[in-house]
Design an enzyme around this catalytic site. Structure first.
Site, mmCIF file in Angstrom:
data_model
loop_
_atom_site.group_PDB
_atom_site.id
_atom_site.type_symbol
_atom_site.label_atom_id
_atom_site.label_comp_id
_atom_site.label_asym_id
_atom_site.label_seq_id
_atom_site.Cartn_x
_atom_site.Cartn_y
_atom_site.Cartn_z
ATOM 1 N N GLY A 41 0.768 -1.248 0.000
ATOM 2 C CA GLY A 41 0.000 0.000 0.000
ATOM 3 C C GLY A 41 0.792 1.287 0.000
ATOM 4 N N GLU A 96 4.101 4.113 5.989
ATOM 5 C CA GLU A 96 2.877 3.305 5.933
ATOM 6 C C GLU A 96 1.800 4.013 5.133
ATOM 7 O OE1 GLU A 96 1.309 0.654 6.579
ATOM 8 O OE2 GLU A 96 2.055 -0.411 8.345
ATOM 9 N N ASP A 97 0.896 3.242 4.571
ATOM 10 C CA ASP A 97 -0.236 3.850 3.870
ATOM 11 C C ASP A 97 -1.310 4.331 4.845
ATOM 12 O OD1 ASP A 97 -0.860 1.241 4.645
ATOM 13 O OD2 ASP A 97 -1.722 0.655 2.725
ATOM 14 N N ASP A 100 -4.949 2.041 11.156
ATOM 15 C CA ASP A 100 -6.337 1.942 11.604
ATOM 16 C C ASP A 100 -6.322 1.567 13.088
ATOM 17 O OD1 ASP A 100 -9.001 1.498 11.961
ATOM 18 O OD2 ASP A 100 -9.220 -0.041 10.432
ATOM 19 N N LYS A 128 -6.617 6.703 10.816
ATOM 20 C CA LYS A 128 -8.053 6.684 11.106
ATOM 21 C C LYS A 128 -8.266 7.147 12.535
ATOM 22 C CE LYS A 128 -9.933 3.495 7.773
ATOM 23 N NZ LYS A 128 -10.648 2.239 7.529
ATOM 24 N N PHE A 149 -13.911 2.977 4.826
ATOM 25 C CA PHE A 149 -12.890 2.206 4.121
ATOM 26 C C PHE A 149 -12.478 2.953 2.857
ATOM 27 C CE2 PHE A 149 -11.207 -1.128 1.371
ATOM 28 C CZ PHE A 149 -10.374 -1.798 2.254
ATOM 29 N N VAL A 150 -11.201 3.257 2.767
ATOM 30 C CA VAL A 150 -10.741 4.068 1.642
ATOM 31 C C VAL A 150 -9.872 3.262 0.674
ATOM 32 C CG1 VAL A 150 -10.852 6.269 2.878
ATOM 33 C CG2 VAL A 150 -8.776 4.892 3.021
ATOM 34 N N ASP A 156 -5.833 -0.534 -1.638
ATOM 35 C CA ASP A 156 -6.648 -1.403 -2.497
ATOM 36 C C ASP A 156 -7.959 -1.826 -1.858
ATOM 37 O OD1 ASP A 156 -5.477 -3.219 -0.530
ATOM 38 O OD2 ASP A 156 -6.257 -4.819 -1.805
ATOM 39 N N ARG A 162 -5.566 0.622 -6.547
ATOM 40 C CA ARG A 162 -4.324 1.208 -6.024
ATOM 41 C C ARG A 162 -3.820 2.349 -6.907
ATOM 42 N NH1 ARG A 162 -2.234 -2.225 -1.978
ATOM 43 N NH2 ARG A 162 -2.580 -4.436 -2.275
HETATM 44 P P1 5GP Z 1 -4.376 -1.786 11.387
HETATM 45 O O1 5GP Z 1 -3.523 -2.939 11.771
HETATM 46 O O2 5GP Z 1 -3.784 -0.444 11.742
HETATM 47 O O3 5GP Z 1 -5.791 -1.921 11.882
HETATM 48 O O4 5GP Z 1 -4.569 -1.857 9.825
HETATM 49 C C1 5GP Z 1 -3.545 -1.557 8.980
HETATM 50 C C2 5GP Z 1 -3.739 -2.207 7.639
HETATM 51 O O5 5GP Z 1 -5.117 -2.488 7.359
HETATM 52 C C3 5GP Z 1 -3.292 -1.237 6.561
HETATM 53 O O6 5GP Z 1 -1.908 -1.342 6.293
HETATM 54 C C4 5GP Z 1 -4.182 -1.632 5.403
HETATM 55 O O7 5GP Z 1 -3.597 -2.703 4.715
HETATM 56 C C5 5GP Z 1 -5.473 -2.115 6.040
HETATM 57 N N1 5GP Z 1 -6.493 -1.058 6.102
HETATM 58 C C6 5GP Z 1 -7.006 -0.470 7.206
HETATM 59 N N2 5GP Z 1 -7.931 0.444 6.878
HETATM 60 C C7 5GP Z 1 -7.993 0.443 5.526
HETATM 61 C C8 5GP Z 1 -8.780 1.199 4.564
HETATM 62 O O8 5GP Z 1 -9.600 2.063 4.869
HETATM 63 N N3 5GP Z 1 -8.554 0.915 3.248
HETATM 64 C C9 5GP Z 1 -7.654 -0.018 2.838
HETATM 65 N N4 5GP Z 1 -7.528 -0.196 1.527
HETATM 66 N N5 5GP Z 1 -6.912 -0.742 3.711
HETATM 67 C C10 5GP Z 1 -7.086 -0.502 5.031
#
Ligand code: 5GP
Length: 175
Positions: A41, A96-97, A100, A128, A149-150, A156, A162
């Site tokens: 990402g 990082e992208d 969350d 987020k 969700f973006v 993606d 992407r």
């Molecule tokens: P976390 O572990 O912080 O909950 O989630 C991180 C990963 O979840 C990100 O690197 C991504 O791959 C995925 N993710 C979380 N929210 C989103 C979103 O809104 N859109 C997309 N495409 N991926 C997300």
């Protein structure tokens, strides 16, 4: 292909990345920074942000996959590709992208910290505003967004979208 609505435009992203690059340049003045992109990402964000970093910069990549459903992570992370470089004694900036719950990042930082870098910081395009987030220290944040969700700009849904040059929200019916 359904693309939904634009949440953060190309222009807004470009403007913010230039500010973030300036801040990073100030913070790492006189140092060599190893920018670590988290695949897949972060590829677009990393490439564009890097153009605004004016200190000596090296690059490496990691690929991780978090177990869980399509849109929620479980915090159990598998390293699909580890760094090529040793990071002991180096200034590491993880790119990082999106953060969350923070579980993916927390795991990643724990793993990297054990390798004794001189410093370890994080730049994320998106954060987020999630009250459930585990405490992770993110020094550089592009944009704080809501719980939706973006996709786009590297992010993606089912490996698609992407390539969108902006961050968008998919319409409910297209998910
Ligand atoms: P976390 O572990 O912080 O909950 O989630 C991180 C990963 O979840 C990100 O690197 C991504 O791959 C995925 N993710 C979380 N929210 C989103 C979103 O809104 N859109 C997309 N495409 N991926 C997300």
């Amino acid at each position: 292909m359904e693309t939904g609505r634009v949440l953060i435009s190309e222009e807004e992203i470009a403007q913010r990345l230039s500010e973030m690059g300036e801040q990073i340049t100030r913070d790492y003045e006189g140092e060599v920074v190893l920018v670590v992109g988290v695949l897949r990402g972060a590829f677009m964000f990393m490439a564009d942000l890097a153009r605004h970093i004016r200190v000596a910069t090296e690059f490496d990549f990691m690929a991780v996959s978090s177990y869980g459903s399509a849109t929620k992570t479980s915090g159990v992370v598998r390293i699909l590709k580890d760094l090529d470089e040793e990071i002991a004694g180096r200034h590491v900036l993880v790119v990082e992208d999106i953060v969350d719950s923070g579980l993916t990042l927390q795991y990643l930082l724990r793993t990297l910290k054990l390798r004794r870098p001189a410093s370890l910081e994080v730049a994320t395009l998106l954060l987020k505003g999630d009250m459930q987030r585990v405490p992770v220290d993110v020094r550089y944040v592009g944009f704080t967004i809501g719980p939706e969700f973006v996709v786009g700009y590297g992010l993606d849904f089912d490996q698609l979208y992407r390539n969108l040059p902006y961050v968008g929200v998919l319409d409910q019916h297209s998910l």
